[in-house]
Scaffold this motif. Structure first.
Motif, short mmCIF file in Angstrom:
data_model
loop_
_atom_site.label_atom_id
_atom_site.label_comp_id
_atom_site.label_asym_id
_atom_site.label_seq_id
_atom_site.Cartn_x
_atom_site.Cartn_y
_atom_site.Cartn_z
N ASP A 40 0.55 -1.21 -0.14
CA ASP A 40 0.15 0.13 -0.24
C ASP A 40 0.98 1.03 -0.28
OD1 ASP A 40 -1.32 2.34 0.82
OD2 ASP A 40 -3.14 0.82 2.18
N ALA A 41 0.66 2.05 -1.36
CA ALA A 41 1.27 3.23 -1.46
C ALA A 41 1.63 4.43 -1.30
CB ALA A 41 2.68 2.91 -2.17
N SER A 42 0.13 4.12 -0.08
CA SER A 42 -1.41 5.59 0.00
C SER A 42 -0.40 6.76 0.52
CB SER A 42 -2.88 5.00 0.69
OG SER A 42 -3.19 4.28 0.08
N TRP A 43 -1.10 7.98 0.18
CA TRP A 43 -1.11 9.01 0.21
C TRP A 43 -1.34 9.64 0.25
CZ3 TRP A 43 -0.08 13.79 -1.12
CH2 TRP A 43 1.42 14.91 -0.58
N HIS A 44 -2.11 11.22 1.31
CA HIS A 44 -2.69 12.45 1.00
C HIS A 44 -2.52 13.92 1.15
CE1 HIS A 44 -5.64 8.39 1.06
NE2 HIS A 44 -5.10 8.41 2.27
N MET A 45 -2.69 14.09 0.45
CA MET A 45 -2.73 15.58 0.58
C MET A 45 -2.68 15.79 2.33
SD MET A 45 -1.55 16.73 -1.99
CE MET A 45 -1.71 18.58 -2.24
N PRO A 46 -1.58 16.97 2.62
CA PRO A 46 -1.75 17.30 4.21
C PRO A 46 -3.25 17.92 4.38
CG PRO A 46 0.37 17.69 3.44
CD PRO A 46 -0.37 17.19 2.10
N GLU A 55 -5.09 4.73 7.97
CA GLU A 55 -6.32 3.55 6.91
C GLU A 55 -5.55 2.43 6.53
OE1 GLU A 55 -6.92 6.34 3.50
OE2 GLU A 55 -8.25 8.07 4.85
N PHE A 56 -4.31 2.28 6.22
CA PHE A 56 -3.79 0.95 6.37
C PHE A 56 -4.89 0.05 6.95
CE2 PHE A 56 -0.27 -1.57 7.27
CZ PHE A 56 -0.37 -2.47 6.25
N LYS A 57 -3.45 0.42 8.75
CA LYS A 57 -4.20 -0.52 9.64
C LYS A 57 -5.76 -1.61 9.80
CE LYS A 57 -0.80 1.04 12.35
NZ LYS A 57 -0.29 2.03 13.41
N ALA A 58 -6.73 -0.39 9.61
CA ALA A 58 -8.35 -0.20 9.36
C ALA A 58 -8.69 -0.88 8.23
CB ALA A 58 -8.92 0.44 9.37
N LYS A 59 -7.98 -1.31 6.45
CA LYS A 59 -8.00 -1.91 5.37
C LYS A 59 -7.23 -2.06 5.16
CE LYS A 59 -12.03 -0.49 3.10
NZ LYS A 59 -13.18 -0.32 3.11
N ARG A 60 -6.92 -3.27 4.11
CA ARG A 60 -6.07 -3.72 3.26
C ARG A 60 -6.03 -4.85 2.36
NH1 ARG A 60 -5.42 -3.99 8.29
NH2 ARG A 60 -4.94 -6.05 8.68
N ILE A 61 -5.29 -4.57 1.50
CA ILE A 61 -5.42 -6.24 0.65
C ILE A 61 -4.59 -7.32 1.55
CG2 ILE A 61 -4.29 -7.41 -1.57
CD1 ILE A 61 -4.68 -4.59 -2.72
N PRO A 62 -4.99 -8.25 1.54
CA PRO A 62 -4.54 -8.89 2.64
C PRO A 62 -3.51 -9.06 2.50
CG PRO A 62 -6.44 -9.97 1.80
CD PRO A 62 -6.32 -8.85 1.34
N GLY A 63 -1.89 -9.07 3.99
CA GLY A 63 -0.52 -9.30 3.42
C GLY A 63 0.19 -8.22 2.91
N ALA A 64 -0.70 -7.03 3.00
CA ALA A 64 -0.11 -5.72 2.58
C ALA A 64 0.77 -5.32 3.49
CB ALA A 64 -0.85 -4.26 2.07
N LYS A 65 1.55 -4.75 2.62
CA LYS A 65 2.17 -4.40 3.64
C LYS A 65 2.66 -2.63 3.63
CE LYS A 65 5.68 -7.77 3.67
NZ LYS A 65 6.60 -8.96 2.63
N PHE A 66 3.41 -1.51 4.20
CA PHE A 66 2.48 0.00 3.97
C PHE A 66 4.34 0.32 3.60
CE2 PHE A 66 2.34 4.55 4.96
CZ PHE A 66 1.08 4.90 4.65
N LEU A 106 2.29 -2.69 -6.29
CA LEU A 106 1.76 -1.34 -5.40
C LEU A 106 0.06 -0.98 -5.46
CD1 LEU A 106 4.82 0.49 -6.47
CD2 LEU A 106 4.61 -0.39 -4.32
N TYR A 107 -0.22 -0.65 -4.75
CA TYR A 107 -1.72 0.25 -4.84
C TYR A 107 -1.86 1.23 -3.87
CZ TYR A 107 -3.35 -2.20 -0.01
OH TYR A 107 -3.46 -2.14 0.66
N ASP A 108 -3.24 2.29 -4.28
CA ASP A 108 -3.29 3.33 -3.19
C ASP A 108 -4.84 3.20 -2.82
OD1 ASP A 108 -4.69 4.64 -4.66
OD2 ASP A 108 -2.81 5.84 -5.36
N ASN A 109 -5.36 3.94 -1.41
CA ASN A 109 -6.66 3.49 -1.55
C ASN A 109 -7.69 4.34 -2.59
OD1 ASN A 109 -6.30 5.06 0.63
ND2 ASN A 109 -5.99 4.32 2.34
N ASP A 110 -7.01 5.18 -2.78
CA ASP A 110 -7.51 5.94 -3.97
C ASP A 110 -7.97 5.56 -5.05
OD1 ASP A 110 -8.51 7.81 -1.70
OD2 ASP A 110 -6.41 9.04 -2.05
N GLY A 111 -7.44 4.52 -5.34
CA GLY A 111 -7.44 3.73 -6.72
C GLY A 111 -6.31 4.52 -7.88
#
Length: 155
Positions: A40-46, A55-66, A106-111
């Motif tokens: 998971d390579a998610s990042w959000h504008m401050p 968000e990663f800790k709450a929900k992620r693809i199985p086995g994913a790392k951050f 790699l993925y992010d949680n915004d698509g």
């Protein structure tokens, strides 16, 4: 026009299979979870006041790392997200358990927002076996695949 880039360094991408394309499908990722590293390579504008790691800790693809884009950077540079040193990148990948034995998806949680930056970083440091989940976590979940929820995970 290629500018000053030598012709031999320009790669041709053939869209045929996960081994020859940048994008992989949610179905392909789900079918290959045991044989790939999912990150998971998610990042959000401050200004959004969202925490990618929470968000990663709450929900992620199985086995994913951050992969922390802010954390894997040149802290001595006052500009944000500057590339780390080769040793810094190597140490970050090692800490995540990523080596050259398995492909990285790699993925992010915004698509498709911050994942391109992470993909580029991996490529800059010589990783050829790195791919992007087309549509990210939203597409994976929309395809009906289970997500890991909550739990004590290392970020």
């Amino acid at each position: 026009h290629r500018g000053n880039v030598p012709r031999s360094s320009v790669r041709t991408v053939v869209m045929a299979s996960p081994s020859t394309t940048t994008l992989v499908t949610p179905k392909w990722v789900n079918e290959n979870l045991a044989d790939i590293n999912v990150v998971d390579a998610s990042w959000h504008m401050p200004a959004l006041k969202r925490s990618a790691v929470d968000e990663f800790k709450a929900k992620r693809i199985p086995g994913a790392k951050f992969f922390d884009i802010d954390g894997v950077s040149d802290a001595a540079n006052p500009a944000p997200h500057m590339l780390p040193s080769t040793q810094g990148m190597r140490a970050s990948l090692h800490a995540l358990g990523l080596n050259d034995d398995k492909a990285v998806v790699l993925y992010d949680n915004d698509g498709m927002f911050s994942v391109a930056r992470a993909w580029w970083m991996f490529r800059v440091f010589g990783r050829d076996n790195v791919f992007v989940l087309d549509g990210g976590a939203p597409a994976y979940e929309a395809a009906g695949f289970a997500m890991e929820l909550d739990g004590d995970v290392a970020a």
